[in-house]
Design an enzyme around this catalytic site. Structure first.
Site, short mmCIF file in Angstrom:
data_model
loop_
_atom_site.label_atom_id
_atom_site.label_comp_id
_atom_site.label_asym_id
_atom_site.label_seq_id
_atom_site.Cartn_x
_atom_site.Cartn_y
_atom_site.Cartn_z
N THR A 1 8.19 7.69 7.25
CA THR A 1 7.32 8.70 6.65
C THR A 1 5.67 8.04 6.72
O THR A 1 4.59 8.76 7.39
CB THR A 1 7.40 8.84 5.20
N VAL A 2 5.72 6.82 6.25
CA VAL A 2 4.45 6.37 6.05
C VAL A 2 3.50 5.69 7.29
O VAL A 2 2.49 5.96 7.55
CB VAL A 2 4.42 4.92 4.89
N LYS B 1 6.62 -2.99 -1.99
CA LYS B 1 6.57 -3.52 -3.46
C LYS B 1 7.55 -4.60 -3.63
O LYS B 1 7.59 -5.36 -4.55
CB LYS B 1 6.87 -2.41 -4.26
N GLY C 1 1.72 5.19 -4.88
CA GLY C 1 1.44 6.09 -3.76
C GLY C 1 -0.17 5.84 -3.38
O GLY C 1 -0.76 5.02 -3.22
N ILE D 1 -2.65 6.64 -5.24
CA ILE D 1 -3.56 6.48 -6.52
C ILE D 1 -4.19 4.76 -6.03
O ILE D 1 -3.28 3.93 -5.96
CB ILE D 1 -2.92 6.45 -7.76
N ASP E 1 12.52 0.09 -8.74
CA ASP E 1 11.32 0.49 -7.78
C ASP E 1 10.03 0.64 -8.90
O ASP E 1 8.88 -0.44 -8.53
CB ASP E 1 11.44 1.98 -7.39
N LYS F 1 6.44 -2.24 -9.19
CA LYS F 1 5.14 -1.90 -9.25
C LYS F 1 4.31 -2.37 -10.42
O LYS F 1 3.46 -3.00 -10.37
CB LYS F 1 5.21 -0.43 -9.19
N GLY G 1 4.77 9.99 -0.38
CA GLY G 1 4.54 11.11 0.49
C GLY G 1 3.84 10.37 1.84
O GLY G 1 3.06 9.42 1.35
N1 HSE Z 1 10.79 6.40 -4.58
C1 HSE Z 1 9.53 6.22 -5.26
C2 HSE Z 1 9.19 7.23 -6.21
C3 HSE Z 1 8.36 6.23 -4.21
O1 HSE Z 1 9.93 8.11 -6.32
O2 HSE Z 1 8.11 7.35 -6.83
C4 HSE Z 1 8.03 4.91 -3.59
O3 HSE Z 1 8.17 3.60 -4.35
#
Ligand code: HSE
Length: 455
Positions: A39-40, A132, A161, A163, A228, A232, A329
């Site tokens: 996607t990215v 990350k 994302g 931000i 995740d 971050k 996204g």
């Molecule tokens: N899976 C993460 C989220 C996005 O739901 O925010 C990627 O780090």
């Protein structure tokens, strides 16, 4: 001379021509090699292809893609990659002579992503990554490798994302002592919690809906287990507090055990439940936790709905900054990747964690969290004196009650649901109170305790 002194830093104020760059074909293009066409990666290709003039106008030089790498060459990704050289091996891609900047969008803390990043840095090539997990586990080592070779390693897309939080911390707030970093940085968890609250659904029901929508990582524990988001937060803490990334000492708890009852009762008391990250430097060391917390329902964090992310930064000069936006996204994450790419095209070179990696100290983890109020939910056996015993257990442990509410016994005449909000207390005093409560034999089930953060 420290290795980073060799790196050129370009300031907008001392390089006025960068304020109004003229696109000229005489300027050497910045040539990207992109590894990872999910996607990215596809989002980055679309921006480079569709906004070529804008990018050249903003940086004063063309930004082009010369080569790509992914698991499958022939998959239809909805973008034309036929003009780019193909490499099966991301390490070979990183080392190509026609690649100036290696863009790592594969993911995974180790394996090919790390091997290719190390290969690029070893030959002094700049790297932009959205990874990350790799940085949370190997960020210090990779930042040192980059500096030793005069390369830069940037990762705006790895946190929240779209931000621009890394840029905000490293550049926008560089004149501040950072006092606290807090935020909701996993959109999937926020989506699950807000749908549970808004539609009265169970965790399991919304988890399945999130899975069907493709929101969950391949390993869902990364999302719902808080890992995740913990990755971050560890990266932000390193920048904010000038320490080496220390994911291993992050206190982690996921949202799997949050019930619709807690969400409803918390709302009754004026709170919403969030998977909230908090990092702060205290006299006892660095606190880092990514855990379910109650936040005031009317606060910016309390009003954050669905998959949106929010990061709250507090600096001694600026006060509180609130950043809100899409945390995942194609467009938002590619936007963040391009922010790093364009900085490099402009000649802006900032150390990975905002200060030379060799100057970052190891953090001292705080052994205990800053005292906070707690929300307690329990079911009491409905007999005379039960509530007094609970109040006594709290009092004996030195925990003061701020507010309390007892409900009727509609569902079960034998038990009475009770909610208590305490005054700020240490976790050890709270644990002593919980042990005292259990010893009273008036509890029908184990009490639930959730920290309240007034952010
Ligand atoms: N899976 C993460 C989220 C996005 O739901 O925010 C990627 O780090």
């Amino acid at each position: 001379m420290p290795p980073f002194a060799a790196i050129r830093t370009v300031s907008f104020l001392t390089q006025p021509e960068l304020l109004m760059p003229k696109p000229t074909s005489s300027q050497a293009p910045l040539r990207l090699g992109i590894a990872g066409l999910g996607t990215v990666g596809v989002g980055v290709i679309k921006i480079v292809q569709r906004k070529a003039n804008l990018l050249a106008q903003r940086t004063g030089r063309p930004v082009v893609i010369t080569a790509v790498s992914a698991r499958s060459k022939d998959k239809d990704r909805g973008v034309d990659i036929s003009n780019y050289a193909w490499e099966d091996d991301p390490v070979a891609l990183a080392l190509r002579d026609d690649v100036d900047l290696f863009v790592e969008l594969m993911g995974g803390s180790d394996g090919p992503a790390k091997a290719a990043t190390e290969a690029a840095l070893a030959v002094g090539k700049d790297v932009v990554t959205a990874n990350k997990a790799m940085l949370a586990h190997h960020g210090q080592m990779l930042a040192e490798k980059a500096e030793a070779k005069g390369a830069v390693l940037r990762f705006e897309a790895a946190v929240a994302g779209g931000i621009p939080v890394i840029k905000s911390l490293t550049e926008g707030l560089a004149g501040n002592r950072i006092e606290r970093i807090a935020g909701v940085m996993n959109g999937t968890c926020n989506y699950i919690l807000t749908r549970m609250e808004n539609e009265g659904l169970s965790y399991d029901e919304v988890f399945e809906a999130a899975k069907a929508l493709g929101y969950l990582e391949a390993d869902p524990t990364l999302d719902v287990g808080g890992i995740d988001a913990g990755h971050k937060l560890a990266l932000l803490a390193a920048i904010g507090f000038g320490t080496q990334v220390d994911f291993d000492n992050m206190v982690l708890e996921g949202i799997e055990r949050i019930t619709i009852e807690d969400i409803r009762h918390a709302a009754d008391m004026g709170y919403r439940i969030k998977l909230l990250g908090v990092a702060q430097m205290t006299g006892r060391g660095l606190e880092q936790r990514m855990t379910p917390c109650l936040v005031p329902a009317l606060s910016p964090l309390g009003q954050l709905e669905n998959a949106t992310n929010m990061v709250v930064l507090e600096g001694d000069e600026v006060g509180q900054i609130v950043l809100r936006g899409a945390g995942a996204g194609e467009g938002p994450t590619a936007s963040a990747v391009m922010s790093d790419v364009l900085d490099i095209a402009r000649g802006i070179r900032v150390p990975t964690f905002g200060a030379p990696a060799t100057t970052l100290d190891k953090s001292t983890p705080a052994v205990a969290a800053t005292p906070a109020p707690y929300y307690l939910r329990m079911s009491l056996l409905d007999k005379p004196g039960a509530l007094a015993k609970i109040a006594a257990a709290l009092g004996d442990a030195g925990v003061s009650i701020d507010r309390m509410r007892q409900y009727g016994q509609d569902a079960n005449p034998e038990v009475a649901p009770v909610l208590i909000v305490t005054d700020a207390t240490s976790r050890s005093s709270l644990d002593a109170a919980l042990a005292g409560m259990k010893a009273t034999s008036v509890l029908a089930t184990d009490p639930v305790a959730i920290r309240i953060e007034n952010v």
